[in-house]
Design a protein around this motif. Structure first.
Motif, PDB file in Angstrom:
ATOM      1  N   PRO A 116      13.612 -23.497  69.205  1.00 18.56           N
ATOM      2  CA  PRO A 116      15.031 -23.137  69.129  1.00 18.56           C
ATOM      3  C   PRO A 116      15.516 -22.962  67.691  1.00 18.56           C
ATOM      4  CG  PRO A 116      14.723 -24.830  70.787  1.00 18.56           C
ATOM      5  CD  PRO A 116      13.398 -24.670  70.067  1.00 18.56           C
ATOM      6  N   ASP A 117      15.009 -23.786  66.785  1.00 17.21           N
ATOM      7  CA  ASP A 117      15.371 -23.669  65.376  1.00 17.21           C
ATOM      8  C   ASP A 117      14.905 -22.329  64.812  1.00 17.21           C
ATOM      9  OD1 ASP A 117      16.700 -24.941  63.241  1.00 17.21           O
ATOM     10  OD2 ASP A 117      14.808 -25.625  62.375  1.00 17.21           O
ATOM     11  N   VAL A 119      14.310 -19.558  66.618  1.00 12.23           N
ATOM     12  CA  VAL A 119      15.102 -18.508  67.264  1.00 12.23           C
ATOM     13  C   VAL A 119      16.408 -18.312  66.504  1.00 12.23           C
ATOM     14  CG1 VAL A 119      16.421 -17.887  69.344  1.00 12.23           C
ATOM     15  CG2 VAL A 119      14.089 -18.794  69.553  1.00 12.23           C
ATOM     16  N   SER A 120      17.063 -19.404  66.186  1.00 15.62           N
ATOM     17  CA  SER A 120      18.317 -19.325  65.439  1.00 15.62           C
ATOM     18  C   SER A 120      18.091 -18.731  64.054  1.00 15.62           C
ATOM     19  CB  SER A 120      18.946 -20.711  65.326  1.00 15.62           C
ATOM     20  OG  SER A 120      20.141 -20.658  64.584  1.00 15.62           O
ATOM     21  N   ALA A 121      17.053 -19.192  63.367  1.00 18.25           N
ATOM     22  CA  ALA A 121      16.785 -18.717  62.002  1.00 18.25           C
ATOM     23  C   ALA A 121      16.470 -17.227  61.980  1.00 18.25           C
ATOM     24  CB  ALA A 121      15.630 -19.516  61.380  1.00 18.25           C
ATOM     25  N   SER A 123      17.371 -15.026  64.187  1.00 14.81           N
ATOM     26  CA  SER A 123      18.617 -14.332  64.541  1.00 14.81           C
ATOM     27  C   SER A 123      19.522 -14.193  63.328  1.00 14.81           C
ATOM     28  CB  SER A 123      19.340 -15.076  65.669  1.00 14.81           C
ATOM     29  OG  SER A 123      18.556 -15.084  66.843  1.00 14.81           O
ATOM     30  N   TRP A 124      19.661 -15.266  62.558  1.00 16.84           N
ATOM     31  CA  TRP A 124      20.494 -15.202  61.351  1.00 16.84           C
ATOM     32  C   TRP A 124      19.913 -14.251  60.319  1.00 16.84           C
ATOM     33  CZ3 TRP A 124      25.318 -15.911  60.819  1.00 16.84           C
ATOM     34  CH2 TRP A 124      25.997 -16.843  61.597  1.00 16.84           C
TER      35      TRP A 124
END
Length: 145
Positions: A116-117, A119-121, A123-124
């Motif tokens: 999840p970390d 995926v977020s990174a 995406s950013w």
């Protein structure tokens, strides 16, 4: 007046984008993404957005980070090659989905290869790179040999 360098016109806003970029890169490194993958994501987003300035910049940055010419050559068709790991494939697919704003989201990238970390990174990274592409294209950044 077709082109105005928006970074020079409003430098404070440009600096805020630079700060957001630094935070996105820090999040990507903290999530365990390799420097070469970070550059591949930036380059792929730039390819999709048609930003010659950022394509040249991040190709050079990727090479400096240790990326190979072969992998850079096949990046526009990464899914057809065997050059990229499961994590890299998931990150590239996610970056493409974020860039293209697939509605509904395809989630073909969601193979479990990314935390999840991560995926977020990723995406950013894609969101910020898209913003940089728009700054460069709108401002008419020159790309000459």
């Amino acid at each position: 007046m077709s082109r105005v360098n928006i970074g020079k016109q409003h430098p404070a806003v440009y600096q805020e984008l630079a700060s957001l970029n630094a935070a996105a890169e820090q999040a990507a490194r903290a999530a365990g993404l390799e420097p070469t993958l970070i550059e591949l994501v930036k380059l792929r987003v730039s390819q999709l957005n048609g930003c010659a300035f950022c394509c040249r910049l991040h190709t050079r940055d990727a090479l400096q980070a240790g990326e190979t010419a072969d992998r850079l050559a096949v990046l526009p068709a990464w899914w057809e090659s065997q050059y990229f790991s499961e994590v890299e494939q998931a990150a590239l697919a996610l970056a493409e989905e974020v860039t293209r704003l697939s509605v509904p989201a395809s989630e073909g990238w969601d193979t479990g290869a990314l935390s999840p970390d991560q995926v977020s990174a990723v995406s950013w990274l894609a969101v910020v790179m898209g913003a940089w592409n728009r700054v460069a294209i709108r401002s008419g950044y020159r790309v000459a040999p």
